[in-house]
Every structure is written in structure tokens, then in C-alpha cells.
Write a protein that holds these residues in place. Structure first.
Motif, PDB file in Angstrom:
ATOM      1  N   GLU A 856      22.340 -39.830 -16.751  1.00  0.00           N
ATOM      2  CA  GLU A 856      22.026 -39.527 -15.113  1.00  0.00           C
ATOM      3  C   GLU A 856      22.361 -40.880 -14.174  1.00  0.00           C
ATOM      4  O   GLU A 856      22.824 -40.484 -13.191  1.00  0.00           O
ATOM      5  CB  GLU A 856      20.313 -39.413 -14.989  1.00  0.00           C
ATOM      6  CG  GLU A 856      20.148 -37.852 -15.344  1.00  0.00           C
ATOM      7  CD  GLU A 856      18.699 -37.588 -15.214  1.00  0.00           C
ATOM      8  OE1 GLU A 856      18.098 -37.786 -14.227  1.00  0.00           O
ATOM      9  OE2 GLU A 856      18.111 -36.569 -16.070  1.00  0.00           O
ATOM     10  N   SER A 857      22.102 -42.010 -14.726  1.00  0.00           N
ATOM     11  CA  SER A 857      22.426 -43.293 -14.139  1.00  0.00           C
ATOM     12  C   SER A 857      24.009 -43.241 -13.718  1.00  0.00           C
ATOM     13  O   SER A 857      24.371 -43.498 -12.900  1.00  0.00           O
ATOM     14  CB  SER A 857      22.009 -44.563 -14.663  1.00  0.00           C
ATOM     15  OG  SER A 857      22.670 -44.765 -15.690  1.00  0.00           O
ATOM     16  N   PHE A 858      24.784 -42.792 -14.809  1.00  0.00           N
ATOM     17  CA  PHE A 858      26.265 -42.882 -14.457  1.00  0.00           C
ATOM     18  C   PHE A 858      26.665 -41.677 -13.747  1.00  0.00           C
ATOM     19  O   PHE A 858      27.590 -41.850 -12.927  1.00  0.00           O
ATOM     20  CB  PHE A 858      26.963 -42.430 -16.141  1.00  0.00           C
ATOM     21  CG  PHE A 858      26.979 -43.538 -17.017  1.00  0.00           C
ATOM     22  CD1 PHE A 858      27.538 -44.762 -16.535  1.00  0.00           C
ATOM     23  CD2 PHE A 858      26.520 -43.595 -18.260  1.00  0.00           C
ATOM     24  CE1 PHE A 858      27.637 -46.011 -17.393  1.00  0.00           C
ATOM     25  CE2 PHE A 858      26.588 -44.803 -19.140  1.00  0.00           C
ATOM     26  CZ  PHE A 858      27.174 -45.913 -18.596  1.00  0.00           C
ATOM     27  N   VAL A 859      26.015 -40.559 -13.672  1.00  0.00           N
ATOM     28  CA  VAL A 859      26.153 -39.504 -12.719  1.00  0.00           C
ATOM     29  C   VAL A 859      26.103 -39.830 -11.389  1.00  0.00           C
ATOM     30  O   VAL A 859      26.943 -39.599 -10.300  1.00  0.00           O
ATOM     31  CB  VAL A 859      25.515 -38.334 -13.149  1.00  0.00           C
ATOM     32  CG1 VAL A 859      25.535 -37.194 -11.991  1.00  0.00           C
ATOM     33  CG2 VAL A 859      25.632 -37.570 -14.286  1.00  0.00           C
ATOM     34  N   VAL A 863      28.749 -39.959  -8.134  1.00  0.00           N
ATOM     35  CA  VAL A 863      28.574 -39.382  -7.005  1.00  0.00           C
ATOM     36  C   VAL A 863      28.594 -40.114  -5.888  1.00  0.00           C
ATOM     37  O   VAL A 863      29.350 -40.024  -4.899  1.00  0.00           O
ATOM     38  CB  VAL A 863      27.081 -38.809  -6.883  1.00  0.00           C
ATOM     39  CG1 VAL A 863      26.756 -38.194  -5.653  1.00  0.00           C
ATOM     40  CG2 VAL A 863      27.007 -37.573  -8.114  1.00  0.00           C
ATOM     41  N   LEU A 864      28.098 -41.630  -5.972  1.00  0.00           N
ATOM     42  CA  LEU A 864      28.174 -42.493  -5.017  1.00  0.00           C
ATOM     43  C   LEU A 864      29.809 -42.944  -4.698  1.00  0.00           C
ATOM     44  O   LEU A 864      30.148 -43.253  -3.668  1.00  0.00           O
ATOM     45  CB  LEU A 864      27.344 -43.726  -5.296  1.00  0.00           C
ATOM     46  CG  LEU A 864      25.807 -43.513  -4.911  1.00  0.00           C
ATOM     47  CD1 LEU A 864      24.981 -44.586  -5.510  1.00  0.00           C
ATOM     48  CD2 LEU A 864      25.489 -43.375  -3.472  1.00  0.00           C
ATOM     49  N   GLU A 865      30.336 -43.055  -5.873  1.00  0.00           N
ATOM     50  CA  GLU A 865      31.918 -43.626  -5.646  1.00  0.00           C
ATOM     51  C   GLU A 865      32.568 -42.624  -5.109  1.00  0.00           C
ATOM     52  O   GLU A 865      33.458 -42.807  -4.476  1.00  0.00           O
ATOM     53  CB  GLU A 865      32.306 -43.849  -7.164  1.00  0.00           C
ATOM     54  CG  GLU A 865      31.950 -45.000  -7.728  1.00  0.00           C
ATOM     55  CD  GLU A 865      32.617 -45.516  -9.168  1.00  0.00           C
ATOM     56  OE1 GLU A 865      33.634 -44.918  -9.168  1.00  0.00           O
ATOM     57  OE2 GLU A 865      31.839 -46.306  -9.777  1.00  0.00           O
ATOM     58  N   LEU A 866      32.226 -41.228  -5.136  1.00  0.00           N
ATOM     59  CA  LEU A 866      32.761 -40.302  -4.444  1.00  0.00           C
ATOM     60  C   LEU A 866      32.691 -40.114  -3.173  1.00  0.00           C
ATOM     61  O   LEU A 866      32.937 -39.123  -2.290  1.00  0.00           O
ATOM     62  CB  LEU A 866      32.771 -38.872  -5.384  1.00  0.00           C
ATOM     63  CG  LEU A 866      33.392 -38.851  -6.726  1.00  0.00           C
ATOM     64  CD1 LEU A 866      32.802 -37.424  -7.390  1.00  0.00           C
ATOM     65  CD2 LEU A 866      34.851 -38.547  -6.238  1.00  0.00           C
ATOM     66  N   LYS A 867      31.791 -41.134  -2.450  1.00  0.00           N
ATOM     67  CA  LYS A 867      31.184 -40.899  -1.266  1.00  0.00           C
ATOM     68  C   LYS A 867      30.274 -39.634  -0.773  1.00  0.00           C
ATOM     69  O   LYS A 867      30.327 -39.195   0.073  1.00  0.00           O
ATOM     70  CB  LYS A 867      32.306 -41.009  -0.182  1.00  0.00           C
ATOM     71  CG  LYS A 867      32.840 -42.706  -0.373  1.00  0.00           C
ATOM     72  CD  LYS A 867      33.653 -42.634   0.793  1.00  0.00           C
ATOM     73  CE  LYS A 867      34.021 -44.195   0.954  1.00  0.00           C
ATOM     74  NZ  LYS A 867      34.649 -44.931  -0.261  1.00  0.00           N
ATOM     75  N   ASN A 873      18.659 -32.761  -6.862  1.00  0.00           N
ATOM     76  CA  ASN A 873      19.140 -31.267  -7.170  1.00  0.00           C
ATOM     77  C   ASN A 873      20.481 -31.434  -7.576  1.00  0.00           C
ATOM     78  O   ASN A 873      21.190 -30.569  -8.602  1.00  0.00           O
ATOM     79  CB  ASN A 873      19.265 -30.189  -5.881  1.00  0.00           C
ATOM     80  CG  ASN A 873      17.788 -29.545  -5.924  1.00  0.00           C
ATOM     81  OD1 ASN A 873      17.171 -29.373  -7.118  1.00  0.00           O
ATOM     82  ND2 ASN A 873      17.477 -28.911  -5.039  1.00  0.00           N
ATOM     83  N   PHE A 874      21.522 -31.854  -6.900  1.00  0.00           N
ATOM     84  CA  PHE A 874      23.137 -32.170  -7.063  1.00  0.00           C
ATOM     85  C   PHE A 874      23.128 -32.827  -8.612  1.00  0.00           C
ATOM     86  O   PHE A 874      23.866 -32.211  -9.226  1.00  0.00           O
ATOM     87  CB  PHE A 874      23.803 -32.969  -6.182  1.00  0.00           C
ATOM     88  CG  PHE A 874      25.081 -32.886  -6.395  1.00  0.00           C
ATOM     89  CD1 PHE A 874      25.877 -31.796  -5.764  1.00  0.00           C
ATOM     90  CD2 PHE A 874      25.758 -34.147  -6.582  1.00  0.00           C
ATOM     91  CE1 PHE A 874      27.245 -31.862  -6.148  1.00  0.00           C
ATOM     92  CE2 PHE A 874      27.115 -33.959  -6.750  1.00  0.00           C
ATOM     93  CZ  PHE A 874      27.867 -32.887  -6.416  1.00  0.00           C
ATOM     94  N   THR A 911      32.212 -38.985 -13.744  1.00  0.00           N
ATOM     95  CA  THR A 911      31.180 -39.866 -14.774  1.00  0.00           C
ATOM     96  C   THR A 911      31.924 -40.039 -16.027  1.00  0.00           C
ATOM     97  O   THR A 911      31.676 -41.108 -16.603  1.00  0.00           O
ATOM     98  CB  THR A 911      30.007 -38.699 -15.104  1.00  0.00           C
ATOM     99  OG1 THR A 911      29.522 -38.138 -13.609  1.00  0.00           O
ATOM    100  CG2 THR A 911      28.871 -39.415 -15.861  1.00  0.00           C
ATOM    101  N   TYR A 912      32.712 -39.164 -16.424  1.00  0.00           N
ATOM    102  CA  TYR A 912      33.434 -39.491 -17.799  1.00  0.00           C
ATOM    103  C   TYR A 912      34.517 -40.622 -17.639  1.00  0.00           C
ATOM    104  O   TYR A 912      34.495 -41.312 -18.618  1.00  0.00           O
ATOM    105  CB  TYR A 912      34.388 -38.202 -18.003  1.00  0.00           C
ATOM    106  CG  TYR A 912      33.471 -36.790 -18.536  1.00  0.00           C
ATOM    107  CD1 TYR A 912      32.065 -36.999 -19.147  1.00  0.00           C
ATOM    108  CD2 TYR A 912      33.958 -35.522 -18.628  1.00  0.00           C
ATOM    109  CE1 TYR A 912      31.730 -35.910 -19.553  1.00  0.00           C
ATOM    110  CE2 TYR A 912      33.408 -34.679 -18.970  1.00  0.00           C
ATOM    111  CZ  TYR A 912      32.246 -34.713 -19.439  1.00  0.00           C
ATOM    112  OH  TYR A 912      31.566 -33.577 -20.084  1.00  0.00           O
TER     113      TYR A 912
END
Length: 1142
Positions: A856-859, A863-867, A873-874, A911-912
Motif C-alpha cells: 500500500e505504501s508503494f501504491v 499515486v503521488l508521483e502521478l500527481k 478509496n482510490f 507501483t510495479y
């Protein structure tokens, strides 16, 4: 003359006046002198007439001297019309006079002539047209800069109005032709070929240029239209010349591309492969000649870049035609050569020609052929070779590996030298001999040690079949003891079975390697059925072996004298085929499976074919495959599509007949009716040959050998889009078997047992009850599927959860997997009902969701890197997608536009990347191309295979060797016409079958993802085959996308103001819109918010909102944008209310 007459009249009138005066004095009556008055009147009007004539003549004389180039017809015409009007206004008495008639005619003629002259002023008129005009009028003059109007009027154009018009029309038409021809010359003077180098030889190859081909076609059509024109005479020669040139160019270009394609294809075979050169010496020599000629042409063409010049070289077309004929001889020889190889090793029929060529060209190197083994054998992935002194592999194979990494040593080493088809046949024989040898040993050693130890000594397939052989033997012994008077013989055997099964279940809970676990799970699955059969015989007090309950079971037996395994069912007997099947799972055997087994085996016994039919997800294909596995036979599954024609079907049947394998044709009624009629004849000829016990038979005009174990099965779904009715002559050859409702509870129980659950029966009942209630009580959504495939995937999850947390009670494990695996597809409105059902079935259980906090921390990082906004929920949706992909290889991500489907996929992919898993992502829109372009098509005339977009993507991904996740993302509406062709990819077969007989496997690391808004047009067959991640509109809402947009704004004060304004206006506006307003067209809330952001982007520029502007200014722009974004789709009379609300 008029003046003289006027003078004379004047004198007469003077005389007459004096006479009148004298007569008055003397009061004498005088005559009226009418003639004199008449004369005066006529002289006046005559004067008027001649004045007019004089003006007209002087004007005309003036015009006649005007140079041709300076003639202003419009002005002249206006003057003439004025003259005509003046003439009409003259006294009526003069109309009979010759002078008047002359004037009138002259004005009319000049008007007509001027019209003709105006037409002759057309720029289209050329020298030749003046000559034609002179011929028509019979007057000759020279047309140059000094020509004046008088020269033209001398032609009496008023008499030749029609001729002038036709000449001018002709000139205009000829001018347009002239223009076309001129453009043609300009276009083709600059049109040049583009070249690209051939990858191996750097020969310049013509590049396919759409623009060139389009221009060529258009110009040819233009020339053709000109040829049909009646005005072509003057340009006939030139147009014919261009027509010839372009027609030649067209022919040369099309044949050039054909020759080039064939040459590129054959070059790598005849020049690049030594094996094939030695096999086909004559054709290799012929190809070398072709190679020289073609390269010469290619280099020569490169020197002449102009298209017309390059293609119109004398004799070029004939040269290309000659090369094409010679190439077709090489192709024919190659096709015949491939056919001889296919006859020598018939499994080559089930791979594409390109794969076969690859195998043949590397035939002397078994290491390079290894990657194709999985396409030729059921479950042989690679072989182990003996090493020489330098640790280099030799050509002596010692054993084989399955796809699951199970290793089996050959009973004796296999020599892999010589012709590839010969050593592949040896490998096939060694494989069968090894399985048979291992089975002989296993059956003999069964009683020497405890079963749970014995099964680790042998390959999974051998251990399972030997267990089945011993079950038949032990039941036979129990029957013999019953006949001898031991009443409890069967019950004692039942107890032994229960003990054996419990031992296996205990082992499953413990620590096992992946391969051993699968082996024991498979034996468990079959053992449970064996136990149930014995229990049923005890319940029905069966006392001899001739009862149908026992005879109807598939019973394996070992013949000691022949050292062969046989399978018996009812009165049918089959020899075990010893195909190596690896360590694969087997189906749960239920009463429906038994019935299907009986029908299919009886149809084979009666030399017919089987046709299981029924709704999606009832196990038609899987049962057929499972029966094949039980008999140790190779089963090829083909996903039928409308691209299959009678020849590709014929090739499949040819291969099946010679290998003795089974073919299962999935969704058979998708093939078109015309093809099915021919297929009926093909199937009948095979059945007749088996019936007549022939060893060779004639098939499609070719004499081929027959292995009688061949079986042809077809599975069909009831009428969906794109399905046909089978012709009667075909129906008669297949024995139907209805597959309706599987025994869900029994399947569920046995799979739970195989996963290591002790309380399997109770849990299975709860499981099935939940799914039945979900079916009845939840809303009817297109993406809900509570069938067999859904059940199976939840059971797989339950098994992995149990192994991950062995101390947790079983009901908690099952409840967790049922809840967490189904929640992703439940819509918001159904969630309370679903959670209520779970609570009722598993009371007082509240198990937390199993979380992988590291993942989850990687996710969140991704998400933050994709701005984007890492909302819970996401992140949960991304995690659910990852969990789904772990158990399903096909996943539908369903949700309306703007719910964040693409971002969920991108976030997981990112994430991958962060986890360094080397993901590969390929996306395409399947609706952007036709079915043939998506999956490839065979040209019916040349039998040439044109690869499809999807098939080439899947092949490329299958060839990537690393084990990172590989995704094919299909972003486009579901349509049965294309997605049904993926049925075998999406189910447990995991293979794409193409019309070219190529079979592309879906590797364990590959996943199919479908990004769609709904499943309304999908068939049940499609819905049941994939996992569903449903994204509710409420899961994301408007806030995260708006926040992400605000974060992109550069000015800090602007970001703060916008956040306040969004929070102030959006909730109220959206709420009011939901309840009070009707839209002209439905617009998702997300789209309106997006529209608002776009409008603000236009409005909030540096000029409009300088950094120090007051916040009220932002509000003004925001409200303006909001009115248009939210009110744009409302009915006109409601927009005022919206503004008030704002």
C-alpha cells in the motif's frame, strides 16, 4: 435629300399659307392639302428615323474599330439595348419602311453577335477553335492582336449562334481537360518513391506510401472519365499516353510489393537457413537467381526516384512477372516441403508456418527448438540434455520438464540428432515409453509403502493414474470378498479410503512445495469422488461388480501381460495414450460430469463425435479436456471464429487424424454456415475411415494415415449474436450432451477439501447459499456473475488465505475471502444487502481485511508521483485490482466515464515500476479496427496469412523472457463479434487460437485488462470468464480530480482561493443539479467538473488575474465558469433558475 425636301415643303407651306390668307379675305373655301400635311409629318418622322440610324451607325462604326482585346461587351450590350428601346419608341407608321426594318434588324443582329462575341472572349478559346469558327462561317481572317470587332461581325455571327455556343462549350471542356493534364504532369513530375533498407541485407525496399497509391487511383479514375467525354478528340493522344503510363505504374507497383513481400519472406528461409538449403537444393539455386535479379532491380529503381520513370522502364513489368512466377515455384516447393514435414510429424499441423520454418531452420540445434515444445506437446516445456566435458549441452536428452517445473527422467536417453521431424518423433516415443514405464513401476510398488510416501516417488500424472488403477482393483477385491460372504468388505474399504483422504488433507495444511501441493490436491479431488462412489454403493447395497452404478464409472485397470493401462466405462474400452500431462489440476467429478463422460465415451465407442451444449460456465470444454486427461490423450482446444474457412478446418482435421489426438472446437456455431456444410463432409470421411478400421484413408484428395484414437468434439452456447444454427448433415454426426446446472455445492466442497479445509461440507453449504441469495436479492447488474468460474476463483483465494494464516478458524478464512473478493464488483446500492447476507451466514464474525501495508505504501508513492490524490478509496481500488490479477488472468475494469479507471491501471503499473518488477504495458482500442485486422485473416486465394494486431502484440509479449507483469489493455466497448474470439484466452485454456492454426499461449505473467463502461452487450460466456473490478461513481467523487487540477496551478494564492471556491460552490451546485434540473443530454458530474476546470484554465490567465488581484475577481470568473459548465446541458428555460441558485 431630306434638307431639299424640307426646303421644297417649306416653300409649298409658305405658298399654302398665303393662299389660306387670300381665301379668308375673299371668303372662299380652299382644299385641306392633306398630302402636304402628310408629307410634313413623314419628313419629321423620317428625320427622327435617320437621326437614330445615324447615331446607331456612328456608335457601331466606332465599336467596329475597337481592338479585340479591348472590347467591353457589357457596355456595348447596354448601349444596344438602349438603341433597341429607342427603335421601339419610334412612330408606328414607319415600321413598314425599309430603313426602319434595316435599322431594327441591324440592332437585333448586333445584339446576337455581341452575345456570341462575349462567348468567344472566353479564355478557353484557342487558335484551333478560331479555325473551326472560320470553317463554320466560311469567312477567313487572321486572329491576332490587331483583329477588330468588324472582322468578327463579318462572320455574321448572328446566323451561327448555335455553332458558336457548341465551339465555346467544347473549348471550356477542353480547357478543364487541359488543366487536369497539366496538374497530372506537375504531380507526377515530383512524385518519388520512398525506400527503407531490408533488415538483413540492406537492399532498398519500396516503402508502402498510402498517399502515392491514393493519388494513383484518383488520377486513373480522372483519366478514365476523360476518355468517356465527347470532347476528348484533341487530347486523345495525350490522355491515352498518361493512361498507359499510370496503368503501367499501378501494375508495376502492385506486383513489386507482392514480389518484395514474398522475397523478404523467402530470403530468410532460402538464404538464411542452411538446413533448408540442403533440403531443397534446386529451389535454393532458383532462389539465388531470383535474389540476384531482384536486388539488381531494387538498386536500379533506387537510382530513378521518380515514380513514373521508375515504373515505365521497358520490360520491367515482364521482369517482375517472371520473378513472381519463379518465386511462386519456390513458395509451392516450400509449401510441399512443409507438408512433407507435417506428414512426417503430424503435430506440426497445429503450429503456424512461420513457427514450423523456425523449427526446421534450427532443426539441428535442439536447444533452439526447445521453445516450441510447449506448442507440440501437452505439457513439455523443455528438456534436460547431457553435458559434454566443456559443460556444453550435447544432443542426448535425459529427461523433460513440465510447465510447472516438474522433472521426469526418460526411461532411456533420447538421441536428438538428425532431421528435426525424426528426433521429435523419437522424443514423442520416449515420452510415452517413460510415462508407461513409470506407471508399470508405480503400480507394482503401490503396496510396498504407505501411499502418502509412495506418491512422492513418481510424477503427478503417474501417481494419480496408479491411484485410480488401484481404486478399481481394490473395489474389485471388495466385490470378490462380498461374494465370498464378507458382508463388511465394502464398508471396511470405505473406512480405509476416509483414512487415506484425511492423511492427504493433513499433509495439505502442512508445509509443501508448490508442485507437491498441486499433486496432492489433484489426488484429493479424485479421491473424494472415489470415496463418494463407494459410499453410494454401500447405501444402495450393491453386491456385485455388474451393477450400472459401478459400470458407469470411468475405471482404470492395468493389464499385466501387455503392460498397458486401459480405461473402461460402460461397454467402452480405451487404451491409455501416455501423453505426458505434467502436474496439472483435475476437475471435480460430479453426477453431471459422469453423465457427460458416459455420453462422450459412448459417442467415441459408436464412432461418432460428441457435442456438449449449454449455457456459459457449465464446464463443457473443461469436461472434454478432463476426460482427455483421464485417458492420457492430447486435447487441442480451438476457439472457432468467422475467420476459419473449410481449408483451415481441413488442416486441423488432417492433423488430428494423423496424431490420434482430440480436438475440442469451442463456440463451434460461430463458424459461418457455408463452411460448416463442408466441415460435415470432412468429419464424416474421418468417422467412416475409423468405422472401416482403415490405416490410411483419402482426405481432401490426399492419402493420409489414421490413428483411430482421434476424437472430434464441439461445444456450443445457445443463440447469441454471431451464432448460427448447425446444418442437419452436421448435427447427425455429433451426439449431443446437455450441460445445464453443475452441482455447485459438491464442487465447492471437494475444492475446499483439496485446499485443505476440514469443515468443507458446512462451509460449502454456506458458500453456495450466499451466492444463491446474491443472485436473487441483489440488483440485476450486467457485470454480476455468481456462476462456476466466480466460485472457483474465490476458492483459490480462500486456499491461499488459509495457507497464509493456518491458525485462523476456517469459517473466518472463508468469510474473509467471500467478502474481500466480491466487494470490488458490488455496486454501492447493493453493498448493505451483501454485507447483511455475509453477517447472517457468518454471525458474530468481524475479520479485518488482510492488508499488505508495504504494498500500500508503494501504491501511495506511485499515486503521488502521478500527481494524483492518494485517497483511501482510490488506493483500495488499486490494491483490489492487484488482488484480482493474482487469481484471474482476465479482468474487466468497469465504471462510467470519469470514475478513474485509467488512473487505477496507471497507478498499479507505476507501483510495479517503483517495485522494480519491470512491467510491460500495451494498449489498443479493439473497436478501431475490423475483426480481421485484430486477429488476422487467411487470404482465400493465396492461403497467405495476414497477421492481426492483437495476435502480433500477444506473440511479442509471449516472447519476452523476464517474469515481470505483462499487460494487454483493451480500451474499447465490448462487442461479441471480437471478444468471443478471446474465449480460449480468457478461460483456463489460456491460448489464442488463430485461423492459421497458430496457438499463442498466455504466459503466467501475462494479463488481459479490459477498460469498459458497461457490459450490456457482453454475452454470459464473456462475463463469466473475467474478474470484475467495478468502480462506483461515489468511490472517487469530484474532489480528487479537482484537487489534482488545483495542485497544477503555479500561483500559491490562486491555489488557496480556488480550493475555497470549489468547496463553497461545488457541493451545493451538484446537489441542486441532481434534485431540481433536467438535462438535455446526460452529462456525468465528473465531466461537468472537468469542464469547469477547462474554462477556468482559459479565464485565469496572468492578464486577467495578476498575482495581487482581490479574491472577489477569482469568484467572478469562477461563477461565470460554473454557470456555463453546469448549465450548458440544461433546458433553456431552466438556466435562469440555475443562475439564481449559483
Amino acid at each position: 435629300m431630306l434638307d431639299t425636301s424640307h426646303t421644297e415643303l417649306k416653300q409649298m407651306e409658305t405658298t399654302m399659307a398665303s393662299i389660306y390668307e387670300s381665301a379668308d379675305l375673299f371668303e372662299v373655301n380652299v382644299p385641306e392639302y392633306k398630302q402636304l400635311k402628310q408629307c410634313r409629318k413623314e419628313v419629321c418622322i423620317l428625320k427622327e428615323l435617320w437621326d437614330t440610324i445615324s447615331i446607331v451607325n456612328s456608335s457601331m462604326n466606332d465599336w467596329e474599330t475597337t481592338k479585340w482585346k479591348h472590347i467591353n461587351i457589357e457596355k456595348m450590350e447596354l448601349e444596344c439595348k438602349k438603341f433597341a428601346k429607342d427603335v421601339r419608341n419610334l412612330d408606328k407608321e414607319m415600321r413598314s419602311w425599309d430603313a426602319f426594318c434595316g435599322l431594327d434588324n441591324r440592332v437585333k443582329n448586333i445584339l446576337t453577335s455581341l452575345r456570341a462575341v462575349s462567348e468567344l472572349q472566353n479564355p478557353a478559346i484557342r487558335e484551333r477553335h478560331w479555325n473551326q469558327l472560320m470553317q463554320a462561317t466560311g469567312v477567313h481572317f487572321t486572329m491576332d492582336a490587331d483583329t477588330v470587332l468588324a472582322d468578327l461581325l463579318r462572320l455574321n455571327l448572328h446566323n451561327f449562334e448555335d455553332e458558336v455556343r457548341s465551339i465555346v462549350d467544347k473549348a471550356v471542356k477542353e480547357m478543364s481537360m487541359e488543366k487536369v493534364v497539366k496538374e497530372l504532369k506537375t504531380t507526377w513530375a515530383s512524385m518519388e518513391f520512398q525506400y527503407e533498407p531490408h533488415p538483413r541485407t540492406n537492399v532498398p525496399l519500396l516503402k508502402s506510401d498510402e498517399e502515392l497509391i491514393e493519388t494513383l487511383e484518383d488520377n486513373q479514375v480522372q483519366l478514365q472519365n476523360m476518355m468517356t467525354s465527347k470532347y476528348i478528340a484533341f487530347f486523345l493522344e495525350e490522355v491515352s499516353f498518361w493512361q498507359r503510363k499510370l496503368s503501367t505504374a499501378d501494375s508495376v507497383i502492385s506486383i513489386w510489393f507482392e514480389v518484395q513481400r514474398t522475397w523478404s519472406h523467402l530470403e530468410s528461409i532460402f538464404i538464411g537457413s542452411e538446413d533448408i538449403r540442403s533440403q531443397l537444393p534446386e529451389d535454393s539455386k532458383r532462389f539465388e537467381g531470383i535474389d540476384v535479379d531482384f536486388k539488381e532491380l531494387a538498386y536500379d529503381a533506387e537510382k530513378t526516384p521518380n515514380v513514373v520513370e521508375a515504373t515505365n522502364k521497358p520490360g520491367l513489368y515482364e521482369q517482375l512477372e517472371d520473378i513472381q512466377n519463379r518465386l511462386s515455384l519456390c513458395e509451392k516447393a516450400l509449401a510441399e516441403y512443409l507438408d512433407t514435414k507435417r506428414l512426417a510429424f503430424p503435430r506440426f499441423y497445429f503450429i503456424s508456418s512461420s513457427d514450423l520454418l523456425d523449427i526446421l531452420s534450427n532443426g539441428t540445434n535442439p536447444q533452439l527448438v526447445q521453445r516450441h515444445l510447449a506448442k507440440l506437446f501437452d505439457n513439455m516445456a523443455k528438456m534436460k540434455f547431457q553435458m559434454d566435458s566443456d559443460q556444453q549441452p550435447t544432443k542426448l536428452s535425459l529427461g523433460m520438464y513440465s510447465k510447472e517445473e516438474e522433472y521426469v527422467s526418460f526411461s532411456e536417453p533420447c538421441d536428438c540428432s538428425g532431421q528435426v521431424e525424426s528426433w521429435l518423433n523419437r522424443v514423442l516415443d520416449h515420452m510415452r515409453a517413460t510415462v508407461r514405464h513409470e506407471m508399470t513401476e508405480a503400480v507394482m510398488a503401490y503396496e510396498e509403502k504407505a501411499r502418502e510416501q509412495w506418491l512422492f516417488d513418481y510424477p503427478a500424472q503417474v501417481a494419480l493414474t496408479s491411484t485410480q488403477i488401484w481404486w478399481t482393483t481394490e473395489v474389485g477385491i471388495a466385490f470378490a470378498r462380498l461374494e465370498e460372504g464378507y458382508e463388511n468388505a465394502m464398508k471396511e474399504y470405505y473406512k480405509k479410503q476416509v483414512t487415506q483422504l484425511n492423511t492427504l488433507i493433513t499433509m495439505l495444511i502442512g508445509q509443501l512445495s508448490k508442485g507437491d501441493r498441486q499433486k496432492i490436491m489433484t489426488i484429493c479431488t479424485i479421491d473424494v469422488h472415489a470415496r463418494d462412489v463407494v459410499a453410494k454403493m454401500i447405501a444402495q447395497k450393491v453386491d456385485n461388480a455388474q451393477v450400472f452404478l459401478w459400470l458407469s464409472q470411468l475405471r482404470h485397470r492395468w493389464a499385466d501381460e501387455e503392460k498397458h493401462c486401459y480405461a473402461n466405462i460402460c461397454d467402452a474400452q480405451f487404451l491409455y495414450s501416455y501423453e505426458y500431462l505434467g502436474n496439472t489440476p483435475r476437475l471435480v467429478i460430479t453426477p453431471l460430469t459422469d453423465r457427460c463422460y458416459i455420453t462422450l465415451t459412448q459417442s467415441l465407442h459408436l464412432t461418432m463425435s460428441g457435442a456438449p451444449a449449454g449455457p456459459a460456465g457449465t464446464g463443457k470444454t473443461e469436461t472434454t479436456k478432463d476426460l482427455g486427461r483421464a485417458l492420457g490423450i492430447m486435447v487441442y482446444v480451438f476457439n472457432c471464429s468467422e475467420q476459419m474457412d473449410y481449408k483451415s478446418c481441413g488442416n486441423i482435421y488432417k492433423g488430428l487424424s494423423q496424431t490420434g489426438a482430440w480436438g475440442c472446437f469451442d463456440e463451434f456455431n460461430r463458424i459461418s454456415v457455408e463452411v460448416l456444410s463442408v466441415v460435415a463432409v470432412q468429419v464424416k470421411s474421418i468417422q467412416d475411415a475409423i468405422r472401416d478400421k482403415k490405416q490410411n484413408f483419402n482426405f481432401l484428395g490426399e492419402d493420409i494415415k489414421l490413428v483411430p484414437s482421434v476424437g472430434i468434439f464441439i461445444t456450443m452456447n445457445p443463440g447469441y449474436a454471431g451464432r448460427t444454427e448447425l446444418p442437419e448433415n452436421l448435427k447427425a454426426l455429433f451426439r449431443p450432451c446437455a450441460m445445464v446446472v453443475p452441482d455447485f455445492e459438491l464442487i465447492c466442497e471437494i475444492m475446499l477439501v483439496a485446499e485443505g479445509f476440514i469443515e468443507a461440507r458446512l462451509l460449502a453449504r454456506k458458500f453456495i447459499t450466499l451466492y444463491q441469495l446474491c443472485k436473487e436479492l441483489l440488483s440485476k447488474q450486467d457485470h454480476y456473475d455468481w456462476g462456476l468460474r466466480a466460485i472457483k476463483s474465490v476458492l483459490v483465494v480462500a486456499g491461499s488465505l488459509k495457507r497464509g494464516d493456518p491458525d485462523r478458524p476456517e469459517d473466518q478464512v472463508l468469510m474473509r475471502s467471500l467478502r474481500d473478493f466480491n466487494i470490488p464488483k458490488i455496486v454501492t446500492d447493493d453493498m448493505p444487502v451483501f454485507m447483511g447476507l455475509i453477517g447472517d451466514l457468518f454471525p458474530a464474525l468481524d475479520v479485518p481485511r488482510k492488508r499488505d501495508l508495504g504494498f500500500e505504501s508503494f501504491v501511495k508513492q506511485a499515486v503521488l508521483e502521478l500527481k494524483l490524490q492518494p485517497e483511501d478509496n482510490f488506493v483500495l481500488k488499486v490494491v483490489q485490482l492487484e488482488e484480482l490479477l493474482a487469481v484471474r488472468h482476465s479482468v474487466f475494469v468497469v465504471g462510467n466515464a470519469g470514475t478513474g479507471k485509467s488512473q487505477v491501471l496507471k497507478s498499479l503499473n507505476k507501483t510495479y515500476h517503483i517495485m522494480k518488477r519491470r512491467p510491460v504495458w500495451t494498449d489498443l482500442n479493439p473497436k478501431a479496427v475490423t475483426n480481421d485486422e485484430l486477429f488476422g485473416i487467411i487470404n482465400p486465394a493465396t492461403r497467405e496469412w495476414k497477421d492481426g494486431l492483437f495476435s502480433s502484440i500477444m506473440r511479442d509479449l509471449a516472447n519476452i523472457t523476464h517474469d515481470g507483469p505483462k499487460w494487454i489493455v483493451l480500451d474499447g466497448d465490448i462487442d461479441p463479434m471480437w471478444i468471443e474470439s478471446l474465449n480460449t484466452v480468457m478461460d483456463d485454456n489460456k491460448v489464442l487460437t488463430l485461423a492459421s492454426n497458430e496457438r499463442i499461449p498466455l504466459n503466467p505473467t501475462m494479463r488481459l485488462l479490459f477498460e469498459i463502461s458497461h457490459l450490456r452487450t457482453a454475452t454470459p460466456a464473456t462475463v463469466s470468464r473475467a474478474g470484475i473490478l467495478y468502480i462506483n461513481p461515489a468511490d472517487l467523487g469530484w474532489n480528487p480530480p479537482a484537487s489534482s487540477w488545483i495542485d497544477k496551478r503555479e500561483v500559491q494564492s490562486e491555489r488557496a482561493n480556488l480550493t475555497i471556491l470549489f468547496d463553497k460552490y461545488l457541493p451545493v451546485c451538484l446537489d441542486t443539479l441532481r434534485t431540481r434540473f433536467k438535462k438535455i443530454i446526460p452529462v456525468p458530474e465528473q465531466s461537468m467538473v472537468q469542464m469547469l476546470c477547462y474554462l477556468l484554465e482559459c479565464l485565469l490567465t496572468k492578464e486577467n488575474t495578476p498575482p495581487d488581484c482581490p479574491k472577489e475577481l477569482y469568484e467572478v470568473y469562477f461563477v461565470f465558469a460554473a454557470v456555463w459548465a453546469f448549465g450548458g446541458a440544461l433546458f433553456q428555460d431552466q438556466t435562469c433558475s440555475l443562475i439564481v441558485c449559483s
